[in-house]
Design a protein around this motif. Sequence first.
Motif, PDB file in Angstrom:
ATOM      1  N   LYS A   1       0.835  -1.205   0.000  1.00 22.26           N
ATOM      2  CA  LYS A   1       0.000   0.000   0.000  1.00 22.26           C
ATOM      3  C   LYS A   1       0.869   1.254   0.000  1.00 22.26           C
ATOM      4  O   LYS A   1       1.825   1.363   0.762  1.00 22.26           O
ATOM      5  CB  LYS A   1      -0.933   0.019   1.207  1.00 22.26           C
ATOM      6  CG  LYS A   1      -2.001   1.107   1.124  1.00 22.26           C
ATOM      7  CD  LYS A   1      -3.008   0.961   2.246  1.00 22.26           C
ATOM      8  CE  LYS A   1      -4.073   2.042   2.188  1.00 22.26           C
ATOM      9  NZ  LYS A   1      -4.927   1.925   1.000  1.00 22.26           N
ATOM     10  N   ASN A   2       0.529   2.176  -0.871  1.00 23.15           N
ATOM     11  CA  ASN A   2       1.310   3.400  -1.000  1.00 23.15           C
ATOM     12  C   ASN A   2       0.423   4.503  -1.549  1.00 23.15           C
ATOM     13  O   ASN A   2      -0.753   4.298  -1.831  1.00 23.15           O
ATOM     14  CB  ASN A   2       2.515   3.157  -1.908  1.00 23.15           C
ATOM     15  CG  ASN A   2       2.099   2.796  -3.320  1.00 23.15           C
ATOM     16  OD1 ASN A   2       1.776   3.661  -4.130  1.00 23.15           O
ATOM     17  ND2 ASN A   2       2.078   1.495  -3.634  1.00 23.15           N
TER      18      ASN A   2
ATOM     19  N   PRO B   1       7.940   2.572  -7.549  1.00 21.47           N
ATOM     20  CA  PRO B   1       7.920   1.629  -8.674  1.00 21.47           C
ATOM     21  C   PRO B   1       6.889   0.520  -8.443  1.00 21.47           C
ATOM     22  O   PRO B   1       6.377   0.339  -7.329  1.00 21.47           O
ATOM     23  CB  PRO B   1       9.346   1.058  -8.680  1.00 21.47           C
ATOM     24  CG  PRO B   1      10.158   2.005  -7.862  1.00 21.47           C
ATOM     25  CD  PRO B   1       9.223   2.573  -6.849  1.00 21.47           C
ATOM     26  N   GLU B   2       6.630  -0.245  -9.479  1.00 20.65           N
ATOM     27  CA  GLU B   2       5.617  -1.297  -9.400  1.00 20.65           C
ATOM     28  C   GLU B   2       6.005  -2.403  -8.431  1.00 20.65           C
ATOM     29  O   GLU B   2       5.132  -3.071  -7.872  1.00 20.65           O
ATOM     30  CB  GLU B   2       5.364  -1.893 -10.795  1.00 20.65           C
ATOM     31  CG  GLU B   2       4.619  -0.954 -11.728  1.00 20.65           C
ATOM     32  CD  GLU B   2       4.239  -1.630 -13.034  1.00 20.65           C
ATOM     33  OE1 GLU B   2       4.504  -2.842 -13.174  1.00 20.65           O
ATOM     34  OE2 GLU B   2       3.695  -0.942 -13.911  1.00 20.65           O
ATOM     35  N   ASN B   3       7.288  -2.620  -8.218  1.00 21.69           N
ATOM     36  CA  ASN B   3       7.709  -3.710  -7.334  1.00 21.69           C
ATOM     37  C   ASN B   3       7.881  -3.261  -5.882  1.00 21.69           C
ATOM     38  O   ASN B   3       8.467  -3.982  -5.068  1.00 21.69           O
ATOM     39  CB  ASN B   3       9.004  -4.343  -7.835  1.00 21.69           C
ATOM     40  CG  ASN B   3      10.201  -3.400  -7.699  1.00 21.69           C
ATOM     41  OD1 ASN B   3      10.044  -2.196  -7.506  1.00 21.69           O
ATOM     42  ND2 ASN B   3      11.407  -3.953  -7.816  1.00 21.69           N
ATOM     43  N   PHE B   4       7.350  -2.106  -5.534  1.00 22.87           N
ATOM     44  CA  PHE B   4       7.496  -1.584  -4.173  1.00 22.87           C
ATOM     45  C   PHE B   4       6.840  -2.510  -3.154  1.00 22.87           C
ATOM     46  O   PHE B   4       5.692  -2.935  -3.321  1.00 22.87           O
ATOM     47  CB  PHE B   4       6.863  -0.191  -4.063  1.00 22.87           C
ATOM     48  CG  PHE B   4       6.755   0.310  -2.644  1.00 22.87           C
ATOM     49  CD1 PHE B   4       7.847   0.879  -2.016  1.00 22.87           C
ATOM     50  CD2 PHE B   4       5.562   0.183  -1.927  1.00 22.87           C
ATOM     51  CE1 PHE B   4       7.759   1.325  -0.707  1.00 22.87           C
ATOM     52  CE2 PHE B   4       5.468   0.627  -0.620  1.00 22.87           C
ATOM     53  CZ  PHE B   4       6.569   1.199  -0.007  1.00 22.87           C
TER      54      PHE B   4
ATOM     55  N   VAL C   1      23.081   0.360   1.813  1.00 23.87           N
ATOM     56  CA  VAL C   1      22.327   0.114   0.583  1.00 23.87           C
ATOM     57  C   VAL C   1      20.914   0.666   0.750  1.00 23.87           C
ATOM     58  O   VAL C   1      20.472   0.974   1.859  1.00 23.87           O
ATOM     59  CB  VAL C   1      22.260  -1.394   0.238  1.00 23.87           C
ATOM     60  CG1 VAL C   1      23.636  -1.951  -0.089  1.00 23.87           C
ATOM     61  CG2 VAL C   1      21.628  -2.182   1.391  1.00 23.87           C
ATOM     62  N   HIS C   2      20.213   0.764  -0.367  1.00 19.11           N
ATOM     63  CA  HIS C   2      18.833   1.242  -0.298  1.00 19.11           C
ATOM     64  C   HIS C   2      18.023   0.677  -1.454  1.00 19.11           C
ATOM     65  O   HIS C   2      18.565   0.385  -2.529  1.00 19.11           O
ATOM     66  CB  HIS C   2      18.779   2.770  -0.332  1.00 19.11           C
ATOM     67  CG  HIS C   2      19.321   3.357  -1.614  1.00 19.11           C
ATOM     68  ND1 HIS C   2      20.649   3.683  -1.778  1.00 19.11           N
ATOM     69  CD2 HIS C   2      18.715   3.659  -2.794  1.00 19.11           C
ATOM     70  CE1 HIS C   2      20.845   4.154  -2.996  1.00 19.11           C
ATOM     71  NE2 HIS C   2      19.685   4.148  -3.643  1.00 19.11           N
ATOM     72  N   TYR C   3      16.736   0.530  -1.211  1.00 15.56           N
ATOM     73  CA  TYR C   3      15.798   0.255  -2.298  1.00 15.56           C
ATOM     74  C   TYR C   3      15.523   1.583  -2.980  1.00 15.56           C
ATOM     75  O   TYR C   3      15.139   2.569  -2.337  1.00 15.56           O
ATOM     76  CB  TYR C   3      14.506  -0.347  -1.754  1.00 15.56           C
ATOM     77  CG  TYR C   3      13.382  -0.368  -2.757  1.00 15.56           C
ATOM     78  CD1 TYR C   3      13.293  -1.387  -3.703  1.00 15.56           C
ATOM     79  CD2 TYR C   3      12.407   0.636  -2.772  1.00 15.56           C
ATOM     80  CE1 TYR C   3      12.263  -1.404  -4.629  1.00 15.56           C
ATOM     81  CE2 TYR C   3      11.384   0.626  -3.704  1.00 15.56           C
ATOM     82  CZ  TYR C   3      11.311  -0.397  -4.625  1.00 15.56           C
ATOM     83  OH  TYR C   3      10.290  -0.409  -5.553  1.00 15.56           O
ATOM     84  N   SER C   4      15.711   1.612  -4.289  1.00 12.36           N
ATOM     85  CA  SER C   4      15.537   2.866  -5.010  1.00 12.36           C
ATOM     86  C   SER C   4      14.076   3.095  -5.359  1.00 12.36           C
ATOM     87  O   SER C   4      13.467   2.276  -6.058  1.00 12.36           O
ATOM     88  CB  SER C   4      16.357   2.861  -6.303  1.00 12.36           C
ATOM     89  OG  SER C   4      16.066   4.016  -7.073  1.00 12.36           O
ATOM     90  N   PRO C   5      13.505   4.204  -4.915  1.00 18.56           N
ATOM     91  CA  PRO C   5      12.128   4.523  -5.302  1.00 18.56           C
ATOM     92  C   PRO C   5      12.032   5.053  -6.728  1.00 18.56           C
ATOM     93  O   PRO C   5      10.956   5.455  -7.169  1.00 18.56           O
ATOM     94  CB  PRO C   5      11.720   5.595  -4.283  1.00 18.56           C
ATOM     95  CG  PRO C   5      13.005   6.263  -3.922  1.00 18.56           C
ATOM     96  CD  PRO C   5      14.060   5.207  -3.990  1.00 18.56           C
ATOM     97  N   TYR C   6      13.154   5.038  -7.438  1.00 18.53           N
ATOM     98  CA  TYR C   6      13.191   5.528  -8.813  1.00 18.53           C
ATOM     99  C   TYR C   6      13.269   4.393  -9.826  1.00 18.53           C
ATOM    100  O   TYR C   6      12.561   4.395 -10.835  1.00 18.53           O
ATOM    101  CB  TYR C   6      14.372   6.483  -8.988  1.00 18.53           C
ATOM    102  CG  TYR C   6      14.350   7.598  -7.977  1.00 18.53           C
ATOM    103  CD1 TYR C   6      13.384   8.598  -8.049  1.00 18.53           C
ATOM    104  CD2 TYR C   6      15.242   7.618  -6.916  1.00 18.53           C
ATOM    105  CE1 TYR C   6      13.333   9.603  -7.100  1.00 18.53           C
ATOM    106  CE2 TYR C   6      15.193   8.621  -5.963  1.00 18.53           C
ATOM    107  CZ  TYR C   6      14.228   9.608  -6.058  1.00 18.53           C
ATOM    108  OH  TYR C   6      14.169  10.586  -5.112  1.00 18.53           O
TER     109      TYR C   6
ATOM    110  N   SER D   1       8.400  11.359  -1.804  1.00 17.27           N
ATOM    111  CA  SER D   1       7.518  10.634  -0.894  1.00 17.27           C
ATOM    112  C   SER D   1       7.145   9.254  -1.434  1.00 17.27           C
ATOM    113  O   SER D   1       5.971   9.001  -1.707  1.00 17.27           O
ATOM    114  CB  SER D   1       6.255  11.456  -0.614  1.00 17.27           C
ATOM    115  OG  SER D   1       5.462  10.855   0.382  1.00 17.27           O
ATOM    116  N   PRO D   2       8.038   8.282  -1.551  1.00 20.35           N
ATOM    117  CA  PRO D   2       9.485   8.442  -1.381  1.00 20.35           C
ATOM    118  C   PRO D   2      10.191   8.847  -2.674  1.00 20.35           C
ATOM    119  O   PRO D   2      11.297   9.363  -2.646  1.00 20.35           O
ATOM    120  CB  PRO D   2       9.927   7.050  -0.944  1.00 20.35           C
ATOM    121  CG  PRO D   2       8.975   6.128  -1.637  1.00 20.35           C
ATOM    122  CD  PRO D   2       7.660   6.859  -1.674  1.00 20.35           C
ATOM    123  N   GLY D   3       9.539   8.585  -3.841  1.00 23.65           N
ATOM    124  CA  GLY D   3      10.108   9.018  -5.110  1.00 23.65           C
ATOM    125  C   GLY D   3       9.600  10.399  -5.471  1.00 23.65           C
ATOM    126  O   GLY D   3       9.243  11.202  -4.604  1.00 23.65           O
TER     127      GLY D   3
END
Length: 759
Positions: free
Chosen positions: A191-192, A197-200, A331-336, A392-394
């Motif tokens: 939920k966002n 991205p689609e794989n969030f 490291v981070h999950y990229s919201p881009y 937020s976040p991207g």
Amino acid sequence: MKRILFIALALLPVITLAQANKQADLTDYVNPLMGTASKPIMSNGNTYPAVAVPWGMNFWTPQTGKMGSGWQYTYDADKIRGFKQTHQPSPWMNDYGMFSIFPETGKLILNEDDRASWFSHKAEIAKPYYYSVYLADYDVTTEITPTERAANFRITFPKSDSSHIIIDAFDKGSYIKIIPGEQKIIGYSTKNSGAVPENFKDYFVIYIDKPFALASVWHDLKTDKGVLEYKGDHVGAVISFHTKKGEQVHLRVASSFISIEQAELNLKRELGKDSFASTEQKAKAIWNKTLNHITVQGGTIDQTRTFYSCLYRMLFFPNRLYEVNAAGHTVHYSPYNGKVMPGYMFAGTGFWDTFRALYPFLNLVYPSMVKEMQEGLVNDYKEGGWLPEWSSPGYADCMIGNNSASIVAEAYIKGARGYDIETLFQALKHGANNTGPNATGRRGVEYYNKLGYVPYNVGINENAARTLEYAYDDFAIYELGKALHKPESEIAIYKKHAENYRNLYDPETGLMRGKNEDGSFEKPFNPFKWGDAFTEGNSWHYTWGVFQDIQGLINLMGGKHKFVEKLDSVFTLPPVFDDSYYGTVIHEIREMQIANMGQYAHGNQPIQHMIYLYDYAGEPWKGQYWARETMNRMYRATPDGYCGDEDNGQTSAWYVFSAMGFYSVCPVSGQYALGAPLFKKLTINLENGKTVNINAPANSTANKYVKTLTFNGKPYDFNWVDHKALLDGANLNFDMSPVPNKQRGVKDSDVPYSMSNGK
């Protein structure tokens, strides 16, 4: 004797508070409920009680609002529906990366409306590092204490054959798996509110220290007996057991944007086998260490509470998105791009709000955090192709301007080093000359670069506001270019464009005004019209948005006397408004109308610096008066304690800066415009080990004016202080008076920097 007794009694509150500052934890002064008595039509802060550590990746909050509502906690609510992991920067932006935990007794109730329990603020404790509340319908007390990416829960149950813990992974796609042998639940929520991205996914892991008597997943508000794993639209878990009276059940919870394995790693690294009490003490120590960068003495208890409650709000956003993997790498999950990438990442801030005071404050008091944030911006650009303006976040499609330029330029100019500034400089030039997706870059840039303004009549809303903000942003790019020793041939265009504000000044009204493509001003023109050519404000608010060249604006208005008259008018005009652009009275309008400060709309950002512009016109005492009035009337550490949206620390930063006695009108200039301090003594403990001591021993309710000032022991008549001079350690001694000193700060040489005077 009576006179001596009266003096002693009068001094008692001051002495007591000074002693308290030495003995008490600064967290005791923080009220996380400040600003929570809000609703869409009237914001008193639009905050929620965030249980977190400073700049933590995850926050926790009790949820009184419906699932999916941005107003997730409101002070006037009667019931709590759950305890939610949140990353919400604003109710208007809503949330992402969320799931909730909720205890029950008796008949199992899954529907959030039906399961919600009555509660009272009399049985609620909210601190930055700890939250507790009694759920009356279930005779259960829930306590929470956080780490950066994890939390400990302690739930005290009554005697019951049917005690439950409900995990709600929310709708729009979720997954749960229960592992009874390990007393563990894993899962994820998708939920966002967009900008992902689609794989969030927000992955989570939960350990419960009591064996499960019964366990099942639920979906579509029904349990599946015997089913321990499920993926669907709206999935959750129920864990049930028998409890004795007063039995405490502990949950250890962590999450990750990367994987369940990373969530497990975050839990082990941050919680380990720590008890609830140990986690609480660690979180409390972190808060006290962070808050103790500034100590105050000699104010009232209400002023001290307000100060530290505001400071608490300033230490959340932008929040960390990065994690530390098994190899110990950041490291981070990229919201881009949806990939796991190396390095830092932050999110949850709108630069339109926070470039004004929050980031200047961070650059002064917490520069090590700024360095991490700048590294995060490098990654934003590399992974997404643009610097965010609202993350937020991207990339969130919200607000206007290209104010990432100010964020990047200010940090480097004020001394931040050790990151890829060259990439950021290229990112600024890219954003300044192109229109990007979701509010990145500059909308209307083709007109702006050709005409020197964004026209009113070409279908681009908020055009005058864009022009004014782009001009300041161009100044920021030029100043950064100079600091990087870029050739004048490369950066001169930005200096030229920094004067584009002149193109919208209307000498007939003495105000900024939308201009058509053919060079004519918009007609008809109503300076009280909100929106349209401006952003959440009117011409009376945006006319002052020339941060880089107040002297140039003074010249346009016909000199200092007329400029001051115009400033005075903001407070003496009635709070009339034209809401026709919006078709309704938006909450920002209503907040101005009811404040009884004329056209001064402190509840929103565009005019918040205006009080300090008296410094530029040689009448600093008027700014001192209005700064104190605004602090006294617009802020209080109560649920209705703000006068508009708090906005990710910006409105709080105005108060904290003003209480310190200065404010960042033009962040990139490296100067702060002087006001008058609120406390008798305030100390900034800088990260470099030096201190800034701001002393005003005669300060009081009546003594709000600066009679004289010394800086490091020398008389000081300037209306500004320099950032680098403060970093060297400084002693500012204010002699305060009940009457203004109209001979101090009046010379042309006393005013802060403007492009036009080159100071």
